[in-house]
Write an enzyme that holds these catalytic residues in place. Structure first.
Site, PDB file in Angstrom:
ATOM      1  N   LYS A   1      -5.271  -9.715  -6.251  1.00 12.05           N
ATOM      2  CA  LYS A   1      -6.126  -9.925  -5.640  1.00 12.05           C
ATOM      3  C   LYS A   1      -7.635  -9.057  -5.846  1.00 12.05           C
ATOM      4  O   LYS A   1      -6.820  -8.538  -6.369  1.00 12.05           O
ATOM      5  CB  LYS A   1      -5.433  -9.948  -3.903  1.00 12.05           C
ATOM      6  CG  LYS A   1      -6.568 -10.290  -2.784  1.00 12.05           C
ATOM      7  CD  LYS A   1      -6.116  -9.745  -1.382  1.00 12.05           C
ATOM      8  CE  LYS A   1      -5.867  -7.936  -1.273  1.00 12.05           C
ATOM      9  NZ  LYS A   1      -5.899  -7.651  -0.079  1.00 12.05           N
TER      10      LYS A   1
ATOM     11  N   LYS B   1     -11.447  -3.993  -3.546  1.00  9.58           N
ATOM     12  CA  LYS B   1     -12.116  -3.245  -3.129  1.00  9.58           C
ATOM     13  C   LYS B   1     -11.666  -1.290  -3.709  1.00  9.58           C
ATOM     14  O   LYS B   1     -11.622  -0.844  -5.082  1.00  9.58           O
ATOM     15  CB  LYS B   1     -13.393  -2.543  -1.887  1.00  9.58           C
ATOM     16  CG  LYS B   1     -12.143  -2.017  -0.982  1.00  9.58           C
ATOM     17  CD  LYS B   1     -12.734  -2.605   0.021  1.00  9.58           C
ATOM     18  CE  LYS B   1     -12.483  -2.936   1.451  1.00  9.58           C
ATOM     19  NZ  LYS B   1     -13.370  -3.729   2.431  1.00  9.58           N
TER      20      LYS B   1
ATOM     21  N   LYS C   1       1.206  -1.252  -0.071  1.00 10.82           N
ATOM     22  CA  LYS C   1      -0.404  -0.202   0.472  1.00 10.82           C
ATOM     23  C   LYS C   1       1.111   1.214  -0.124  1.00 10.82           C
ATOM     24  O   LYS C   1       0.818   2.236  -0.552  1.00 10.82           O
ATOM     25  CB  LYS C   1      -0.781  -0.284   1.517  1.00 10.82           C
ATOM     26  CG  LYS C   1      -1.912  -0.540   1.093  1.00 10.82           C
ATOM     27  CD  LYS C   1      -3.743  -0.091   2.289  1.00 10.82           C
ATOM     28  CE  LYS C   1      -4.311  -1.387   1.918  1.00 10.82           C
ATOM     29  NZ  LYS C   1      -5.544  -1.192   2.987  1.00 10.82           N
TER      30      LYS C   1
HETATM   31  P1  TYM Z   1     -10.345  -5.484   4.669  1.00 14.21           P
HETATM   32  O1  TYM Z   1     -11.496  -5.180   4.825  1.00 14.21           O
HETATM   33  O2  TYM Z   1      -9.569  -5.333   3.618  1.00 14.21           O
HETATM   34  O3  TYM Z   1     -10.723  -7.403   4.467  1.00 14.21           O
HETATM   35  C1  TYM Z   1     -12.157  -8.172   5.120  1.00 14.21           C
HETATM   36  C2  TYM Z   1     -11.896  -9.480   4.921  1.00 14.21           C
HETATM   37  O4  TYM Z   1     -12.061  -9.909   3.805  1.00 14.21           O
HETATM   38  C3  TYM Z   1     -11.364 -10.473   3.405  1.00 14.21           C
HETATM   39  N1  TYM Z   1     -10.599 -10.288   2.288  1.00 14.21           N
HETATM   40  C4  TYM Z   1     -10.529 -11.680   0.891  1.00 14.21           C
HETATM   41  N2  TYM Z   1     -10.173 -12.625   1.095  1.00 14.21           N
HETATM   42  C5  TYM Z   1     -10.774 -13.518   0.199  1.00 14.21           C
HETATM   43  N3  TYM Z   1     -10.206 -12.783  -0.980  1.00 14.21           N
HETATM   44  C6  TYM Z   1     -10.276 -11.590  -0.931  1.00 14.21           C
HETATM   45  N4  TYM Z   1      -9.526 -10.963  -2.352  1.00 14.21           N
HETATM   46  C7  TYM Z   1     -10.415 -10.741   0.150  1.00 14.21           C
HETATM   47  N5  TYM Z   1      -9.977  -9.385   0.128  1.00 14.21           N
HETATM   48  C8  TYM Z   1     -10.172  -9.060   1.326  1.00 14.21           C
HETATM   49  C9  TYM Z   1     -10.038 -10.022   4.502  1.00 14.21           C
HETATM   50  O5  TYM Z   1      -8.869 -11.331   4.655  1.00 14.21           O
HETATM   51  C10 TYM Z   1     -10.303  -9.983   5.377  1.00 14.21           C
HETATM   52  O6  TYM Z   1     -10.514 -10.985   6.348  1.00 14.21           O
HETATM   53  N6  TYM Z   1      -6.817  -5.759   7.869  1.00 14.21           N
HETATM   54  C11 TYM Z   1      -8.111  -6.154   8.170  1.00 14.21           C
HETATM   55  C12 TYM Z   1      -9.564  -5.644   9.125  1.00 14.21           C
HETATM   56  C13 TYM Z   1      -9.123  -6.066   9.871  1.00 14.21           C
HETATM   57  C14 TYM Z   1      -9.575  -6.947  10.933  1.00 14.21           C
HETATM   58  C15 TYM Z   1      -9.151  -6.081  12.380  1.00 14.21           C
HETATM   59  C16 TYM Z   1     -10.044  -8.159  10.494  1.00 14.21           C
HETATM   60  C17 TYM Z   1      -9.079  -4.789  11.007  1.00 14.21           C
HETATM   61  N7  TYM Z   1      -8.934  -5.214  12.472  1.00 14.21           N
HETATM   62  C18 TYM Z   1      -9.362  -8.036  13.552  1.00 14.21           C
HETATM   63  C19 TYM Z   1     -10.038  -9.085  11.702  1.00 14.21           C
HETATM   64  C20 TYM Z   1      -9.395  -8.770  12.825  1.00 14.21           C
HETATM   65  C21 TYM Z   1      -8.794  -6.013   6.446  1.00 14.21           C
HETATM   66  O7  TYM Z   1      -7.992  -4.838   6.238  1.00 14.21           O
HETATM   67  O8  TYM Z   1      -9.665  -6.255   5.995  1.00 14.21           O
END
Ligand code: TYM
Length: 349
Positions: free
Chosen positions: A210, A213, A127
């Site tokens: 991947k 969004k 990022k």
């Molecule tokens: P985020 O918002 O990017 O994504 C949320 C969840 O979706 C999963 N994900 C995917 N899984 C499969 N294929 C993909 N292309 C894909 N894109 C996203 C992510 O693995 C995630 O589970 N840092 C985290 C948010 C967060 C969090 C936490 C998660 C903050 N604190 C505590 C668990 C526990 C994030 O940016 O996810």
């Protein structure tokens, strides 16, 4: 669903089983978020562990967000959670910034985490890119906030997609260092739960990237807000190759786009990827893609419909989030207070 008890190598503490996960409301949710994470969340409800789900708006702030859009996207994500089966009476559903424990514990844990650990985070490298000097300090410190999200509830299991694995390993490192430095057994070594056929959903335009969004191409992803025609069209245009499908996943090793579509099909219909291959063996994408589009629309259209219904009453969504935040506070405030005490702060009361 494996919910292995979290414990350290020498842990004597039996931690209350608690599932925690979060999603950033930094844009509409994608099929990747849904299949990798959200679809699996509802399954933990009523399974003997408390379930706590969070819209991580403080994480979203690490890159610029238009304030009114962020509020709207947070409501939309809350609606998506409920449309995907999260029942706010059985789970705690809230937005992160409404519960002070997250930001407070993030600071305390930032003083435990090491700069070298942050430097190794591949998501920051991706990022931050070449512009590292100009990204926010929050983007760099982000994994400490994520550790705080989890440890503020002493969560034992965290269901996520593959891309969050490194952050969860860091959470364990922070918990272990805290326990070691203060001679306590206070934080669990949380288990990442990365399961299913779609732990890493790839872009529809490039099978090596991947689905995200933030991809500039809308054709690269399916959004949970897409209507049936848009979903069908995106699948029809998805990049593939000219070969027929093999009888098992073994034959898709070097075909990332085809592998991705088979995995998506399997995750949508709760079948194994091998079973999907066997069904379409010898057929080309001319037959496979319409079947996948039908499966995607059949699965997603009711969710999108429920989301749209819920979005008609934003005041009710806000009320549900506030109620969730109050319940989250009851669990997390004493855990942060105990952390403060362990670290040498004068107790608040
Ligand atoms: P985020 O918002 O990017 O994504 C949320 C969840 O979706 C999963 N994900 C995917 N899984 C499969 N294929 C993909 N292309 C894909 N894109 C996203 C992510 O693995 C995630 O589970 N840092 C985290 C948010 C967060 C969090 C936490 C998660 C903050 N604190 C505590 C668990 C526990 C994030 O940016 O996810």
């Amino acid at each position: 669903m494996s919910l292995a008890p979290a414990s350290g190598p020498a842990s004597a503490t039996a931690f209350t089983p608690r599932v925690f996960s979060g999603i950033q409301p930094s844009g509409g949710l994608t099929l990747g978020n849904y299949l990798g994470a959200l679809k699996r969340f509802a399954g933990y409800q009523g399974g003997g562990a408390e379930t706590i789900y969070c819209l991580v708006d403080l994480h979203a702030l690490t890159v610029w967000q238009d304030p009114e859009r962020l509020r709207q996207q947070t409501r939309e994500a809350a609606a998506a959670f409920m449309a995907a089966g999260i029942d706010p009476a059985r789970s705690i559903l809230f937005n992160q910034s409404a519960v002070p424990a997250h930001a407070e514990l993030a600071w305390l844990l930032s003083c435990v985490a090491r700069v070298g650990w942050m430097d190794r985070m591949t998501q920051f490298k991706d990022k931050g890119g070449r512009d590292r000097e100009r990204v926010s300090l929050g983007l760099y410190a982000y994994p400490a906030l994520m550790a705080a999200d989890i440890l503020a509830y002493r969560a034992t299991a965290v269901p996520v997609g593959e891309d969050q694995k490194q952050h969860l390993e860091l959470t364990r490192d922070i918990a272990a260092k805290f326990n070691h430095d203060y001679g306590v057994d206070f934080f669990p070594l949380t288990e990442p739960v990365i399961e299913g056929a779609a732990t890493r959903v790839m872009s529809l335009r490039d099978g090596t990237k991947k689905m995200s969004k933030s991809d500039p191409s809308d054709a690269s992803r399916i959004n949970l807000s897409d209507d049936a025609d848009t979903i069908a069209q995106k699948i029809r245009k998805a990049r593939t190759d000219a070969e027929p499908l093999p009888g098992s996943m073994e034959g898709l090793k070097d075909r990332p786009e085809a592998r991705n579509l088979v995995n998506i099909f399997a995750a949508l219909t709760d079948e194994s990827p091998d079973a999907i291959c066997a069904r379409f063996e010898g057929q080309g994408f001319g037959a496979f893609k319409p079947a996948l589009a039908d499966a995607a629309v059949a699965h997603l259209a009711p969710i999108t419909g429920r989301m749209n219904d819920l979005m008609r009453d934003p005041a009710e969504l806000d009320r549900i989030l506030r109620d969730g935040a109050a319940r989250a506070d009851v669990i997390s405030a004493p855990i942060v207070e105990e952390t403060r005490r362990i670290m040498g702060m004068i107790p608040k009361r």
